[in-house]
Design a protein around this motif. Sequence first.
Motif, short mmCIF file in Angstrom:
data_model
loop_
_atom_site.label_atom_id
_atom_site.label_comp_id
_atom_site.label_asym_id
_atom_site.label_seq_id
_atom_site.Cartn_x
_atom_site.Cartn_y
_atom_site.Cartn_z
N SER A 1 0.82 -1.22 0.00
CA SER A 1 0.00 0.00 0.00
C SER A 1 0.86 1.28 0.00
CB SER A 1 -0.89 -0.01 1.24
OG SER A 1 -1.36 1.28 1.51
N ILE A 2 0.61 2.12 -0.99
CA ILE A 2 1.31 3.41 -1.08
C ILE A 2 0.86 4.30 0.09
CG2 ILE A 2 1.65 5.48 -2.53
CD1 ILE A 2 2.92 2.86 -3.62
N THR A 3 -0.40 4.18 0.46
CA THR A 3 -0.94 4.96 1.58
C THR A 3 -0.16 4.64 2.87
OG1 THR A 3 -3.09 4.94 0.51
CG2 THR A 3 -3.06 5.41 2.89
N LYS A 4 0.11 3.35 3.08
CA LYS A 4 0.87 2.92 4.27
C LYS A 4 2.30 3.44 4.22
CE LYS A 4 -0.79 -1.38 5.97
NZ LYS A 4 -0.80 -2.83 5.79
N ILE A 5 2.92 3.33 3.04
CA ILE A 5 4.31 3.81 2.90
C ILE A 5 4.33 5.32 3.13
CG2 ILE A 5 6.21 4.13 1.26
CD1 ILE A 5 5.40 1.47 -0.06
N ALA A 6 3.35 6.04 2.57
CA ALA A 6 3.30 7.51 2.72
C ALA A 6 3.16 7.90 4.19
CB ALA A 6 2.15 8.07 1.89
N ALA A 7 2.39 7.11 4.94
CA ALA A 7 2.17 7.44 6.36
C ALA A 7 3.48 7.40 7.14
CB ALA A 7 1.15 6.46 6.95
N SER A 8 4.45 6.60 6.67
CA SER A 8 5.70 6.49 7.41
C SER A 8 6.59 7.72 7.22
CB SER A 8 6.46 5.23 6.99
OG SER A 8 6.77 5.29 5.62
N THR A 9 6.18 8.67 6.37
CA THR A 9 6.97 9.90 6.21
C THR A 9 6.56 10.96 7.25
OG1 THR A 9 5.38 10.89 4.69
CG2 THR A 9 7.15 9.58 3.70
N VAL A 10 5.50 10.66 8.00
CA VAL A 10 5.03 11.64 8.99
C VAL A 10 5.62 11.27 10.36
CG1 VAL A 10 2.98 12.71 10.04
CG2 VAL A 10 2.87 11.85 7.67
N PRO A 11 6.48 12.13 10.92
CA PRO A 11 7.10 11.79 12.20
C PRO A 11 6.04 11.56 13.29
CG PRO A 11 8.10 13.77 11.25
CD PRO A 11 6.90 13.43 10.41
N GLN A 12 6.40 10.76 14.30
CA GLN A 12 5.42 10.38 15.32
C GLN A 12 4.84 11.57 16.08
OE1 GLN A 12 7.19 7.29 17.68
NE2 GLN A 12 6.22 5.70 16.42
N ASN A 13 5.63 12.64 16.23
CA ASN A 13 5.14 13.79 17.00
C ASN A 13 4.37 14.79 16.13
OD1 ASN A 13 7.31 14.58 15.53
ND2 ASN A 13 8.28 15.80 17.16
N VAL A 14 4.10 14.41 14.89
CA VAL A 14 3.38 15.32 13.97
C VAL A 14 2.05 14.67 13.59
CG1 VAL A 14 3.45 16.34 11.65
CG2 VAL A 14 5.53 16.29 13.05
N SER A 15 0.98 15.47 13.58
CA SER A 15 -0.33 14.92 13.19
C SER A 15 -0.38 14.75 11.67
CB SER A 15 -1.43 15.89 13.65
OG SER A 15 -2.58 15.66 12.87
N ALA A 16 -0.93 13.61 11.24
CA ALA A 16 -1.06 13.35 9.79
C ALA A 16 -1.99 14.38 9.15
CB ALA A 16 -1.60 11.95 9.56
N ALA A 17 -2.86 15.00 9.96
CA ALA A 17 -3.83 15.97 9.42
C ALA A 17 -3.26 17.39 9.40
CB ALA A 17 -5.11 15.94 10.25
N SER A 18 -2.06 17.59 9.99
CA SER A 18 -1.47 18.94 10.01
C SER A 18 -0.90 19.28 8.64
CB SER A 18 -0.35 18.99 11.06
OG SER A 18 0.72 18.15 10.62
N GLU A 19 -0.56 20.55 8.44
CA GLU A 19 0.01 20.97 7.15
C GLU A 19 1.29 20.19 6.86
OE1 GLU A 19 -1.42 22.67 4.76
OE2 GLU A 19 -3.10 22.68 6.16
N GLN A 20 2.14 20.02 7.87
CA GLN A 20 3.40 19.29 7.66
C GLN A 20 3.14 17.82 7.33
OE1 GLN A 20 6.35 19.20 10.86
NE2 GLN A 20 7.50 17.66 9.70
N GLY A 21 2.19 17.24 8.07
CA GLY A 21 1.84 15.83 7.83
C GLY A 21 1.33 15.64 6.42
N LYS A 22 0.46 16.55 5.98
CA LYS A 22 -0.10 16.43 4.62
C LYS A 22 0.98 16.65 3.56
CE LYS A 22 -3.77 19.09 5.48
NZ LYS A 22 -4.95 19.91 5.29
N ALA A 23 1.88 17.61 3.84
CA ALA A 23 2.94 17.91 2.85
C ALA A 23 3.90 16.73 2.71
CB ALA A 23 3.70 19.17 3.27
N ASN A 24 4.26 16.13 3.86
CA ASN A 24 5.19 14.98 3.80
C ASN A 24 4.59 13.83 3.00
OD1 ASN A 24 7.05 16.23 5.40
ND2 ASN A 24 7.24 14.56 6.86
#
Length: 309
Positions: A130-153
């Motif tokens: 899953s590309i979605t799963k791989i993409a999720a691993s670019t978001v550091p643990q202390n960052v929300s996936a819904a934040s601007e940084q999480g979405k950009a990563n």
Amino acid sequence: MSITHGIKRLGVLGAGQMGLGIAYVAALRAKVNVQLYDVSPEQLDKGLKFMDKLLAKDVSKGKIAELDAKEARERVTAVGKDKGVAGLRDVDMAVEAVSEKLSLKQKIFGELAAELRPDAILASNTSSISITKIAASTVPQNVSAASEQGKANAGRVVGLHFFNPVPVMKLVELIPGLQTTEETLTRARAFAVACGKDVSTSQDVPGFVSNALLMPFINEAIMCLEKGTATRDDIDKTLRLGMNHPMGPLQLADFIGLDTCLAIQQTLYHGTGDSKYRPSILLERMVDAQWYGKKNGKGFYEYDTTSNS
Ligand code: 3HC
């Protein structure tokens, strides 16, 4: 306004048969500088020697000019384990082509997201994960996936699935994860086209379109052999001569790699829960025996491993 890929420097992770092929088409056809990364110095050396051989063969056949081959080769540099993923820091895009293991890909994408510029595209040549799963691993643990940084990563991660042998096969399968941005998709598509490929798009389902169709076919052929429906040679001959396939399914399984076929089939089986994807016991046993096919000399057929091609 059309978006170009804008890629001048490409990082390729993994100098195996897929990574090497991607480096080859990128340097020769898209004319981008390639940094080929592998943790194994032997694999890097083997990969670059194979590239020299391929370029020399294409020159001798008159398919490419000697100068084009020389320039393509000069565009490729090797990056070893000592530098780590940080050795790719300046690239505009990275294409990962390592083994089909989720944990390894997650580790690599975490490192790529931390080291590369925020606008660099992070592509995976995964066959089924899953590309979605791989993409999720670019978001550091202390960052929300819904934040601007999480979405950009995660938004710059995309599936770019090449086919073996990469210099010969005309297709690239493009796979957006749930998070992938339109700009990432457009640039990745433009890059594949610059490499001389036609592009098909698949949703992020286990195996995508290509392997969701190919792997049950290969598995069924292995089950035919297991049940004694026909011999190895007759199974392959039936598909080669009866359906005009360039290779029979057992030869193709060896060519892809039996370990890779099993990994993809397990992703399909576990990802869908559908018993039609259950890998055959014979395939599992052959991988247990470390018979991986053409790459290490023994699969359904035997191969001379002294030749690289
Ligand atoms: N790298 C680069 N070029 C290669 C190559 C390689 N590893 N292997 C063969 N070639 C080139 C040859 O040099 C030759 O080029 P030429 O026309 O300039 O001489 C051309 O391919 C044809 O090769 P051959 O004459 O030696 O042999 P064939 O005519 O039998 O073709 C083949 C070989 C192209 C591999 C053909 O058998 C074929 O198309 N097989 C099916 C391959 C396939 O289905 N690939 C997809 C696998 S699935 C996948 O990759 C997805 C993954 O997720 C599992």
